[in-house]
Design a protein around this motif. Structure first.
Motif, PDB file in Angstrom:
ATOM      1  N   ILE A  36      38.800  -5.709  45.183  1.00 20.95           N
ATOM      2  CA  ILE A  36      38.210  -4.769  46.151  1.00 20.95           C
ATOM      3  C   ILE A  36      39.288  -3.859  46.751  1.00 20.95           C
ATOM      4  O   ILE A  36      39.036  -2.682  47.029  1.00 20.95           O
ATOM      5  CB  ILE A  36      37.380  -5.509  47.228  1.00 20.95           C
ATOM      6  CG1 ILE A  36      36.490  -4.529  47.987  1.00 20.95           C
ATOM      7  CG2 ILE A  36      38.254  -6.309  48.181  1.00 20.95           C
ATOM      8  CD1 ILE A  36      35.388  -3.904  47.158  1.00 20.95           C
ATOM      9  N   GLU A  37      40.497  -4.370  46.910  1.00 20.65           N
ATOM     10  CA  GLU A  37      41.582  -3.555  47.468  1.00 20.65           C
ATOM     11  C   GLU A  37      41.893  -2.378  46.532  1.00 20.65           C
ATOM     12  O   GLU A  37      42.260  -1.295  46.992  1.00 20.65           O
ATOM     13  CB  GLU A  37      42.832  -4.411  47.679  1.00 20.65           C
ATOM     14  CG  GLU A  37      42.703  -5.458  48.787  1.00 20.65           C
ATOM     15  CD  GLU A  37      41.984  -6.732  48.360  1.00 20.65           C
ATOM     16  OE1 GLU A  37      41.503  -6.808  47.197  1.00 20.65           O
ATOM     17  OE2 GLU A  37      41.890  -7.649  49.195  1.00 20.65           O
TER      18      GLU A  37
ATOM     19  N   GLU B 273      39.140   0.106  46.922  1.00 20.82           N
ATOM     20  CA  GLU B 273      39.252   0.780  48.213  1.00 20.82           C
ATOM     21  C   GLU B 273      40.186   1.996  48.117  1.00 20.82           C
ATOM     22  O   GLU B 273      39.844   3.093  48.576  1.00 20.82           O
ATOM     23  CB  GLU B 273      39.792  -0.205  49.262  1.00 20.82           C
ATOM     24  CG  GLU B 273      39.976   0.423  50.628  1.00 20.82           C
ATOM     25  CD  GLU B 273      40.259  -0.601  51.710  1.00 20.82           C
ATOM     26  OE1 GLU B 273      40.679  -1.725  51.381  1.00 20.82           O
ATOM     27  OE2 GLU B 273      40.061  -0.261  52.882  1.00 20.82           O
TER      28      GLU B 273
ATOM     29  N   LYS C 282      38.680   5.808  48.495  1.00 21.28           N
ATOM     30  CA  LYS C 282      39.133   6.670  49.587  1.00 21.28           C
ATOM     31  C   LYS C 282      39.785   7.941  49.066  1.00 21.28           C
ATOM     32  O   LYS C 282      39.658   9.003  49.657  1.00 21.28           O
ATOM     33  CB  LYS C 282      40.096   5.902  50.494  1.00 21.28           C
ATOM     34  CG  LYS C 282      39.331   4.892  51.332  1.00 21.28           C
ATOM     35  CD  LYS C 282      40.185   4.211  52.359  1.00 21.28           C
ATOM     36  CE  LYS C 282      39.279   3.398  53.278  1.00 21.28           C
ATOM     37  NZ  LYS C 282      40.043   2.477  54.105  1.00 21.28           N
TER      38      LYS C 282
ATOM     39  N   GLU D 141      30.747  -6.286  47.039  1.00 18.87           N
ATOM     40  CA  GLU D 141      31.534  -5.745  48.141  1.00 18.87           C
ATOM     41  C   GLU D 141      31.696  -4.217  48.000  1.00 18.87           C
ATOM     42  O   GLU D 141      31.619  -3.483  48.982  1.00 18.87           O
ATOM     43  CB  GLU D 141      32.902  -6.447  48.145  1.00 18.87           C
ATOM     44  CG  GLU D 141      33.798  -6.118  49.314  1.00 18.87           C
ATOM     45  CD  GLU D 141      33.404  -6.812  50.609  1.00 18.87           C
ATOM     46  OE1 GLU D 141      32.626  -7.784  50.547  1.00 18.87           O
ATOM     47  OE2 GLU D 141      33.859  -6.352  51.676  1.00 18.87           O
ATOM     48  N   ALA D 142      31.899  -3.786  46.758  1.00 16.74           N
ATOM     49  CA  ALA D 142      32.066  -2.341  46.517  1.00 16.74           C
ATOM     50  C   ALA D 142      30.779  -1.595  46.853  1.00 16.74           C
ATOM     51  O   ALA D 142      30.815  -0.465  47.353  1.00 16.74           O
ATOM     52  CB  ALA D 142      32.464  -2.094  45.059  1.00 16.74           C
TER      53      ALA D 142
ATOM     54  N   ALA E 141      28.495  -2.768  49.101  1.00 15.01           N
ATOM     55  CA  ALA E 141      28.331  -2.878  50.559  1.00 15.01           C
ATOM     56  C   ALA E 141      29.206  -1.880  51.313  1.00 15.01           C
ATOM     57  O   ALA E 141      28.804  -1.336  52.332  1.00 15.01           O
ATOM     58  CB  ALA E 141      28.651  -4.306  50.995  1.00 15.01           C
ATOM     59  N   ARG E 142      30.403  -1.646  50.798  1.00 12.38           N
ATOM     60  CA  ARG E 142      31.324  -0.750  51.506  1.00 12.38           C
ATOM     61  C   ARG E 142      31.133   0.723  51.122  1.00 12.38           C
ATOM     62  O   ARG E 142      31.872   1.576  51.614  1.00 12.38           O
ATOM     63  CB  ARG E 142      32.765  -1.146  51.199  1.00 12.38           C
ATOM     64  CG  ARG E 142      33.156  -2.515  51.734  1.00 12.38           C
ATOM     65  CD  ARG E 142      34.654  -2.551  51.845  1.00 12.38           C
ATOM     66  NE  ARG E 142      35.202  -3.894  51.875  1.00 12.38           N
ATOM     67  CZ  ARG E 142      36.501  -4.156  51.854  1.00 12.38           C
ATOM     68  NH1 ARG E 142      37.364  -3.161  51.770  1.00 12.38           N
ATOM     69  NH2 ARG E 142      36.942  -5.380  51.887  1.00 12.38           N
TER      70      ARG E 142
ATOM     71  N   TYR F 131      31.820   2.086  48.277  1.00 19.64           N
ATOM     72  CA  TYR F 131      32.771   2.575  47.264  1.00 19.64           C
ATOM     73  C   TYR F 131      32.067   2.869  45.938  1.00 19.64           C
ATOM     74  O   TYR F 131      32.433   3.799  45.211  1.00 19.64           O
ATOM     75  CB  TYR F 131      33.886   1.555  46.991  1.00 19.64           C
ATOM     76  CG  TYR F 131      34.679   1.130  48.202  1.00 19.64           C
ATOM     77  CD1 TYR F 131      34.795   1.952  49.328  1.00 19.64           C
ATOM     78  CD2 TYR F 131      35.337  -0.097  48.220  1.00 19.64           C
ATOM     79  CE1 TYR F 131      35.524   1.550  50.427  1.00 19.64           C
ATOM     80  CE2 TYR F 131      36.079  -0.503  49.324  1.00 19.64           C
ATOM     81  CZ  TYR F 131      36.156   0.322  50.424  1.00 19.64           C
ATOM     82  OH  TYR F 131      36.890  -0.079  51.511  1.00 19.64           O
TER      83      TYR F 131
ATOM     84  N   ASP G  32      41.694   1.900  58.264  1.00 19.15           N
ATOM     85  CA  ASP G  32      41.077   3.184  58.602  1.00 19.15           C
ATOM     86  C   ASP G  32      41.766   3.838  59.800  1.00 19.15           C
ATOM     87  O   ASP G  32      42.116   3.158  60.757  1.00 19.15           O
ATOM     88  CB  ASP G  32      39.631   2.944  59.034  1.00 19.15           C
ATOM     89  CG  ASP G  32      38.704   2.974  57.862  1.00 19.15           C
ATOM     90  OD1 ASP G  32      37.523   2.749  58.085  1.00 19.15           O
ATOM     91  OD2 ASP G  32      39.161   3.224  56.736  1.00 19.15           O
TER      92      ASP G  32
END
Lengths: 165, 549
Positions: free
Chosen positions: B302-303, B306, B310, B335-336, B338-339, B341, B430
């Protein structure tokens, strides 16, 4: 005593050169996969080599994937031994496990197409074509035991457990 | 003489003390198999006549390389594995659930254990201080049948990493740099032990990237000590009870010590066809690229998503580039989504592929055409690796992949990251979070000012202004290094708060009457009210605060 012709390859022959990923679907059909052995290093090797010939590489032979199919199809193609300046770790161990001799020596002294005599017991390589006599580094004792028993499965079948001392 | 991490773990599994160079038979805690190597493993174990596995609950089969299967031969291999796993009571992670090296670390690997896997990148687990190593099908078959195997205890290269990552430089650049430095056979048969202040600060995602590529230098394992970061990761994954602190001894015998200062590094790219053929971004920028790939066991967490999300948010991918994105596991995928991305990458123009190895292994899902060039976050670029020996593969970090997708040719990620002022390393924070922090700090100070203005007057205003200024400066100057800025800001703010409250206490002692009045009538303080405070008190406070500085 092993006898055959030298097929020369350069440094860094990877398992992708030996057993390309695009033939992944042939992994459960080893005889078919063996027809493509070393295809991405020399597309003519599989069709032109004769049983008993030697694969002669440079540095770090067999780097990359853990696929045991790589040494297995070299052996299945009839190659009697792989000679190289050095081997990648997983390939080296896999080769011993499947009973393919892997010999570390100065392969710069061997030319493509030379006729070789290899004596596994004495550790000597005789290049008949250019008269060079080479020696290879003996394998670790534990690996000689496995190789002499015919690979790791045969070793375990014979002893019922590891018997490496 | 102390012990290396490798010696410690192998000793604990051998029932005796072992040192580098020895051959030992060690207990195996966990076995990994995948769809490319698993069928041969099963056949070898069947050859031995073994009908019961040593530890089926810790023998895990992954269907990830050809997932979902593109050909009937591979579908049949999958079926063969599924049936065997069921028969043996072994664990199965079926198609679409993720890459073996991502999922096994999420769900199974623990510090101090021994993991053998029929896949060369099994060494990824070294990031959790697990002796994790790749072997062939037969070796892993023996391990899963007998619960032990033989090892040569490796000598150790200590890789001591210092310095702070410059903007746009990531652990992937560090490991590519290291392999370029020592060569693709530079650590053959050795254990790489990554340590030093930069590793201590690095998140688990970055550590996995380092350990994953240990094998690309020929190493047997790539080990990292387990520490509070390891503990936090295990807790997040629901097995905090498996945490043990474990590190190599400082006085252990290291065959070689390699020092790297990451503050000197640039984004780094491996050129075809070997991983050690590295160049800096300065030399690499402008190279033609036809396809980029975000994924694989090296950089699909996920990092990694991210950073890319971004960087590309609100932008359009260059028309000449195909962008393939493959999350490392089901949990990364969720997770990607949900966020946001996932949506961002779709809008950018990426091609989304189900969790798995994707096009890395050359089977499917993005085989390059003749003469094409691919820039990938994967770990190897051997000729033919992605299924076409007439194509070229370049390796880089997710950030470099994102910059390249934006520009349509190999590109430097640093200017995009500077633009963002929010993507740093080891943690990505952020600016929004930083702004919120500044706002809450300011509110606290305002409250203090309101409560004490009558006593302190302009001193309170001054304190308030100071904090507000610090917050603004933190955003403006430190935005890119947000992680560090937050810490710095917090420590300065807490000092200021304690200064102010001490000044208040002192002022209360000096002016009990006014303080009593203040306590009863708490009203909003205006600038004029602050100005009306006694000049004497103000002077006294300033003097006291001055002595503390």
């Amino acid at each position: 005593m092993l006898k055959g012709k030298a097929w020369k390859f350069g440094d860094g022959i990877s398992t992708d050169h030996i057993a390309p990923g695009r033939y992944f679907h042939l992994r459960s059909n080893m005889p078919e996969l063996a027809k493509h052995v070393l295809e991405d290093a020399d597309p003519e090797f599989a069709s032109k080599m004769s049983p008993g010939d030697f694969v002669v590489g440079g540095k770090n032979f067999g780097l990359g994937s853990s696929r045991e199919h790589a040494p297995t199809i070299i052996k299945m193609a009839g190659v009697s031994a792989v000679l190289a300046k050095s081997f990648a770790r997983i390939f080296f161990r896999n080769a011993v496990n499947v009973g393919l001799p892997v010999l570390i020596c100065d392969t710069d002294k061997i030319n493509a197409g030379d006729e070789l005599d290899v004596n596994l017991e004495s550790g000597e390589i005789h290049d008949i074509s250019n008269g060079e006599k080479l020696t290879f580094k003996p394998l670790p004792k534990s690996m000689i035991r496995i190789l002499n028993d015919g690979g790791l499965i045969a070793h375990l079948q014979k002893h019922g457990d590891f018997k490496l001392d | 003489m102390g012990k290396t991490l490798a010696e410690k773990i192998l000793s604990s599994h051998s029932g005796r003390d072992v040192t580098a160079g020895e051959i030992t038979i060690a207990k195996v805690d966990l076995c990994l198999l995948q769809d490319g190597t698993g069928p041969l493993t099963i056949r070898q174990v069947e050859k031995l006549g073994v009908t019961k596995l040593a530890n089926p609950k810790r023998t895990v089969f992954f269907l990830d390389h050809a997932s979902p299967a593109p050909r009937k031969e591979l579908s049949n291999d999958h079926m063969f594995i599924r049936q065997y796993a069921e028969k043996m009571g072994a664990q199965l992670v079926d198609v679409g659930r993720g890459i073996c090296h991502v999922v096994i670390n999420e769900k199974y690997v623990n510090p101090g254990e021994v993991l053998i896997g029929a896949d060369s990148h099994t060494c990824t687990g070294g990031a959790l201080a697990c002796f994790a190593t790749g072997m062939g099908s037969t070796d892993v078959g023996i391990g899963m049948a007998y619960g032990k195997t033989w090892f040569r205890v490796p000598e150790t290269f200590k890789v001591y990493v210092t310095g702070e990552f410059p903007l746009g430089v990531f652990p992937k650049d560090l490991i590519l740099h290291l392999i370029g430095l020592i060569g693709a056979d530079g650590a053959t048969y050795k254990s790489l032990e990554f340590c030093g202040p930069t590793i201590d600060k690095m998140d688990m995602s970055g550590r996995f990237t380092l350990s994953n590529m240990a094998v690309e230098a020929g190493a047997k394992v790539g080990l990292i000590a387990s520490d509070e970061t390891t503990r936090a990761y295990l807790e997040k994954m629901g097995r905090g009870d498996k945490y043990i602190p474990l590190k190599g001894d400082d006085n252990a015998e290291f065959e070689r010590v390699i020092n790297i200062d990451v503050s000197q590094l640039q984004p780094t790219v491996s050129f075809p066809h070997t991983v050690d053929n590295t160049r800096t971004i300065k030399e690499a920028a402008g190279t033609r690229i036809d396809q980029v790939f975000l994924g694989t066991c090296t950089n699909s967490r996920i990092e990694d998503w991210e950073v890319v999300a971004k960087m590309v948010k609100g932008k359009q991918k260059a028309a000449n580039i195909r962008f393939i994105a493959v999350p490392g596991s089901e949990s990364v995928l969720k997770e990607a989504i949900a966020r946001g991305y996932y949506q961002t990458l779709i809008e950018f123009g990426a091609i989304m592929v189900t969790p798995g190895c994707g096009p890395c292994v050359g089977i499917h899902q993005g085989v390059p055409a003749d003469g094409e060039a691919v820039l990938s976050t994967q770990n190897r670029n051997f000729q033919g690796r992605m299924g076409n020996p007439d194509s070229s593969i370049y390796l880089a970090s997710p950030a470099t992949v994102a910059a390249t997708a934006i520009e349509g040719k190999l590109a430097d990620p640093r200017k995009y990251i500077k633009e963002l002022q929010s993507v740093g390393h080891p943690e990505v924070i952020d600016t929004e979070a930083l702004k919120a922090l500044a706002k809450s700090a300011q509110k606290t100070v305002e409250r203090v000012a309101m409560d004490t203005a009558a006593v302190l007057g302009p001193a309170a205003r001054e304190a308030s202004d100071k904090v507000e200024g610090m917050a603004r400066k933190a955003i403006a100057d430190y935005g890119p290094k947000a992680h560090q800025a937050v810490k710095e800001f917090e420590s300065k703010f807490s000092k200021l708060t304690s200064d102010v409250s001490k000044a208040v206490k002192d002022a209360l002692k000096a002016k009990p009457a006014q303080a009593a009045k203040k306590k009863t009538g708490r009203t909003r303080v205006t600038a004029s009210a602050k100005k009306s405070a006694s000049p004497k008190a103000r002077k006294a406070t300033k003097a006291r605060r001055g002595t503390k500085r």
